[in-house]
Design an enzyme around this catalytic site. Structure first.
Site, PDB file in Angstrom:
ATOM      1  N   LYS A  67      -7.154  54.677  34.614  1.00  0.00           N
ATOM      2  CA  LYS A  67      -8.502  54.983  34.106  1.00  0.00           C
ATOM      3  C   LYS A  67      -8.892  56.442  34.346  1.00  0.00           C
ATOM      4  O   LYS A  67      -9.556  57.046  33.509  1.00  0.00           O
ATOM      5  CB  LYS A  67      -9.548  54.044  34.711  1.00  0.00           C
ATOM      6  CG  LYS A  67      -9.717  54.167  36.209  1.00  0.00           C
ATOM      7  CD  LYS A  67     -10.689  53.137  36.750  1.00  0.00           C
ATOM      8  CE  LYS A  67     -10.770  53.196  38.255  1.00  0.00           C
ATOM      9  NZ  LYS A  67     -11.314  54.418  38.793  1.00  0.00           N
ATOM     10  N   THR A  68      -8.457  57.018  35.498  1.00  0.00           N
ATOM     11  CA  THR A  68      -8.819  58.421  35.768  1.00  0.00           C
ATOM     12  C   THR A  68      -8.193  59.333  34.713  1.00  0.00           C
ATOM     13  O   THR A  68      -8.802  60.314  34.286  1.00  0.00           O
ATOM     14  CB  THR A  68      -8.361  58.836  37.185  1.00  0.00           C
ATOM     15  OG1 THR A  68      -8.781  57.823  38.097  1.00  0.00           O
ATOM     16  CG2 THR A  68      -8.968  60.148  37.610  1.00  0.00           C
ATOM     17  N   ASP A  73     -17.573  56.379  35.992  1.00  0.00           N
ATOM     18  CA  ASP A  73     -16.409  55.679  36.557  1.00  0.00           C
ATOM     19  C   ASP A  73     -16.905  54.528  37.428  1.00  0.00           C
ATOM     20  O   ASP A  73     -18.025  54.564  37.937  1.00  0.00           O
ATOM     21  CB  ASP A  73     -15.604  56.685  37.397  1.00  0.00           C
ATOM     22  CG  ASP A  73     -14.252  56.133  37.797  1.00  0.00           C
ATOM     23  OD1 ASP A  73     -13.809  55.137  37.195  1.00  0.00           O
ATOM     24  OD2 ASP A  73     -13.623  56.697  38.709  1.00  0.00           O
ATOM     25  N   GLU A  74     -16.057  53.505  37.640  1.00  0.00           N
ATOM     26  CA  GLU A  74     -16.393  52.342  38.499  1.00  0.00           C
ATOM     27  C   GLU A  74     -17.741  51.746  38.090  1.00  0.00           C
ATOM     28  O   GLU A  74     -18.587  51.448  38.941  1.00  0.00           O
ATOM     29  CB  GLU A  74     -16.419  52.754  39.987  1.00  0.00           C
ATOM     30  CG  GLU A  74     -15.116  53.337  40.513  1.00  0.00           C
ATOM     31  CD  GLU A  74     -13.989  52.319  40.650  1.00  0.00           C
ATOM     32  OE1 GLU A  74     -14.170  51.164  40.225  1.00  0.00           O
ATOM     33  OE2 GLU A  74     -12.926  52.698  41.158  1.00  0.00           O
ATOM     34  N   GLN A  94     -12.993  43.568  39.541  1.00  0.00           N
ATOM     35  CA  GLN A  94     -12.981  44.307  40.812  1.00  0.00           C
ATOM     36  C   GLN A  94     -14.401  44.593  41.309  1.00  0.00           C
ATOM     37  O   GLN A  94     -14.615  45.536  42.067  1.00  0.00           O
ATOM     38  CB  GLN A  94     -12.203  45.611  40.659  1.00  0.00           C
ATOM     39  CG  GLN A  94     -10.723  45.389  40.420  1.00  0.00           C
ATOM     40  CD  GLN A  94      -9.935  46.679  40.461  1.00  0.00           C
ATOM     41  OE1 GLN A  94      -9.677  47.238  41.527  1.00  0.00           O
ATOM     42  NE2 GLN A  94      -9.557  47.173  39.299  1.00  0.00           N
ATOM     43  N   ARG A 140      -3.352  45.825  45.295  1.00  0.00           N
ATOM     44  CA  ARG A 140      -3.073  47.072  46.021  1.00  0.00           C
ATOM     45  C   ARG A 140      -1.565  47.239  46.205  1.00  0.00           C
ATOM     46  O   ARG A 140      -1.078  48.329  46.450  1.00  0.00           O
ATOM     47  CB  ARG A 140      -3.714  47.072  47.435  1.00  0.00           C
ATOM     48  CG  ARG A 140      -5.227  47.009  47.551  1.00  0.00           C
ATOM     49  CD  ARG A 140      -5.951  47.921  46.655  1.00  0.00           C
ATOM     50  NE  ARG A 140      -6.294  47.260  45.402  1.00  0.00           N
ATOM     51  CZ  ARG A 140      -6.620  47.883  44.288  1.00  0.00           C
ATOM     52  NH1 ARG A 140      -6.622  49.196  44.240  1.00  0.00           N
ATOM     53  NH2 ARG A 140      -6.933  47.226  43.195  1.00  0.00           N
TER      54      ARG A 140
END
Length: 671
Positions: free
Chosen positions: A28-29, A214-215, A245, A603
């Site tokens: 996503k970044t 973002d997020e 998430q 993770r």
């Protein structure tokens, strides 16, 4: 690496509102940084009209670094990349007059707020920590829901909320009197201002012509409203988030904000990023199966091209001590066989209390480790002391800062003297610092206390004048020298070594301040006021963040692990009552706990171990927990439960032994 079709669509769609549903590890970044470059280069939108916001300084820093690699300095000039709270602070600074604030306002961190609330409720709460904590979070929730004290007068409240509302009003009035803001105000004030003032709203909509968030699943009510007001009817924005998430509802985050977008922006384009570049296919298959048990507005399924990978290992231990021993033994054996590094391993747990027993076993085996979320640099006493002096230099109305430092180092001004000074200030409706210059002060204080208060106040005024007039760096150096802090630190510390470390921390702080005052190639010089506010904000945002990269096993809560990745992960305490947590079971909030387990699983890049115990000490008694329901929700073909493991053949044992000998030779050759 080229963009995949989903990423490409997300970058190129700029004609309307866009929601990018980005699964764990889906890049996503990259989408955000590439989209910024696309807007500047292909759409010829000057960077000064673009803003990107996220939740932590660390994430904002990483985004800045990634953009710097893509765009040149000239192209990126004026681009705004920051946290929500920094964006809010910038709006407040720009609109200080409209908001009715004086320019040199102070920022209160949560400890300052708690200290003020404690003073305001001394009669009613008598310093009861639980009551104070409840009040603090109640006020925070009201602020995050954009509710001001006067709004509560028109609401029907429970008796406890009526009392909280009265304290909220007192707290609000005192902050105004101190010309101070707390952390929640940094979103509340700009949002309410943009909502009620069309001129200011249009000005900021013109300043920010494209917004990236973002997020997004972590936004609360006020943050969502701030986004909505900044983008206006033009609705040129991209928000990136993952409903699977969303694990911060206890902080006010509302995953429902993803659904609200469709209501408020009917032309919303939804783009899914489902290819994961982090984990093996098996780990993702398990995560997908687990999260399917939650209700979904948007369906998505992660996939990977990194191969199917190893089964997930389930290890059962007798109790928590045995669990820690088993994890550390497994980790050491795995590291030896794989010739890996300590930093490749993470131990993830639901609650901080679980870390102690792992620390003990890691220490006894001389294994280096780091706990994420330990004391931050700004949490250290000596750093907080110097920061309080600086806060007082830039805002003499900051009573909290004054109370912290007026007798640190000791100047013979005790609690009784301070109480008398405080009463005089209340009588005059002034700050305590102003009261120190009141002609009637000698009627209230006498002897050494009177002389010390007068000397201290004059000293601060002289330093403050000098800082405003010119050389801030020399002024701060002079302040640290003349206050006798070093001598006092050596007298009051537990050991000379501790005092030495304290002074080293002050030296580090001084270095940061000097750099910010002088400015650099990319950052313009700042005033002392701006430096102090920036450092307070950094402290609030960076508690527990640490950029240092060393070879240590990483210990952290599942909440802290979000956004990180590790080749080998141990998820410990996979039991009913721990994960899912007992309070969530009682509140029927299993969905969020399942999302937390999903975050933990995703993770892991290569191997995932999960552990549980047959008995665990809890609140002084021994319990026999059941295995977590989440273990049974995973596809059993992809799990190896230790007690069901097939026996290892002689040939497999021999192969394993040969690998171990080869690694041992390797290590000996290196040394």
């Amino acid at each position: 690496m080229n963009l995949n079709p989903g990423q490409n669509e997300a970058v190129n769609f700029i004609s309307g509102p866009c929601l990018v549903l980005a699964g764990a590890g889906s890049g996503k970044t990259r989408v955000i940084t590439n989209k910024i470059a696309y807007l500047v280069r292909e759409c010829e939108l000057p960077a000064r009209y673009i803003a990107a916001v996220t939740f932590t300084n660390k994430a904002a820093r990483e985004m800045k670094e990634r953009v710097a690699q893509t765009l040149g300095k000239k192209e990126a000039r004026g681009l705004k990349i920051s946290t929500f709270h920094t964006l809010g602070l910038n709006i407040i600074k720009s609109e200080v007059k409209t908001l009715g604030l004086k320019p040199g306002f102070s920022l209160f961190d949560d400890k300052d707020s708690m200290s003020l609330l404690k003073d305001l409720t001394e009669v009613e709460f008598d310093g009861d920590k639980e009551l104070l904590s409840g009040l603090q979070s109640c006020i925070s929730n009201w602020k995050n829901d954009l509710i001001l004290p006067e709004d509560l007068k028109h609401k029907t409240l429970s008796p406890s909320d009526v009392e909280h509302a009265q304290f909220y009003q007192r707290y609000y009035n005192h902050l105004r009197a101190y010309n101070a803001l707390d952390f929640d105000d940094l979103i509340l004030l700009p949002t309410v201002l943009l909502k009620n003032n069309e001129t200011v709203r249009q000005k900021w909509q013109n300043k920010i012509r494209y917004l990236l968030v973002d997020e997004y699943q972590d936004t609360n009510t006020s943050q969502y409203e701030l986004v909505r007001l900044l983008v206006g009817e033009r609705a040129r924005f991209t928000v990136v988030g993952d409903d699977d998430q969303s694990i911060y509802s206890w902080r006010g985050a509302r995953p429902q904000n993803l659904v609200l977008l469709q209501t408020d922006f009917p032309k919303l384009r939804v783009i899914k990023l489902e290819q994961n570049y982090r984990s093996t296919e098996r780990i993702l298959h398990c995560a997908n199966i687990l999260i399917q048990n939650n209700p979904h507005i948007f369906e998505k399924k992660l996939f990977s091209e990194l191969g199917y990978g190893e089964p997930l290992q389930v290890i059962t231990a007798k109790n928590e001590d045995h669990e820690a021993e088993r994890v550390v033994a497994e980790l050491m054996a795995h590291k030896f066989m794989g010739a890996t590094k300590f930093k490749d391993y993470a131990i993830l747990y639901r609650g901080n209390f679980q870390s102690r027993v792992f620390e003990k076993v890691l220490m006894s085996n001389r294994i280096p480790y780091k706990i994420n979320g330990g004391m931050s640099f700004f949490g250290r006493t000596e750093v907080k002391d110097i920061m309080a002096y600086l806060r007082l230099l830039v805002n003499q109305d900051d009573d909290n800062a004054l109370l912290r430092v007026i007798n640190t180092p000791t100047r013979g001004i005790g609690r009784v003297s301070l109480e008398k000074l405080g009463n005089l200030a209340n009588h005059n409706r002034s700050s305590m610092f102003e009261a120190a210059f009141d002609p009637n002060l000698q009627d209230v204080l006498t002897g050494k206390a009177l002389v010390s208060v007068e000397q201290f106040s004059r000293w601060i005024v002289e330093l403050s004048d000098r800082a405003v007039r010119g050389d801030g760096i020399a002024t701060i150096r002079e302040m640290i020298k003349t206050m006798g802090y070093e001598e006092w630190l050596y007298e009051s510390s537990t050991s000379p070594k501790a005092a030495e470390m304290g002074m080293a921390n002050i030296s580090t702080l001084f270095g940061w301040i000097s750099n910010m005052l002088e400015g650099g190639e990319l950052d313009p010089p700042m005033t002392l006021q701006e430096v102090v506010n920036r450092l307070i904000l950094r402290d609030m945002m960076e508690r527990g963040e640490d950029a240092e990269e060393t070879d240590q096993v990483q210990l952290m809560t599942l909440h802290s692990s979000k956004g990180l990745e590790f080749p080998y992960v141990f998820m410990v305490g996979m039991e009913e009552g721990l994960l899912p947590h007992q309070s969530s079971i009682e509140e029927e909030n299993i969905d969020e706990e399942r999302r937390l387990a999903y975050v933990g699983i995703t993770r892991a890049q290569k191997v995932l171990f999960m552990t549980l115990v047959k008995e665990r000490r809890q609140y002084g008694e021994v319990i026999n927990p059941e295995p977590s329901r989440f273990l049974y929700e995973l596809p059993q073909d992809d799990l190896v439960w230790e007690h069901k493991k097939p026996k290892v053949s002689a040939q497999e044992r021999q192969q394993k032994s040969q690998v171990g000998i080869a690694n041992l030779r390797n290590m000996m050759n290196k040394s």
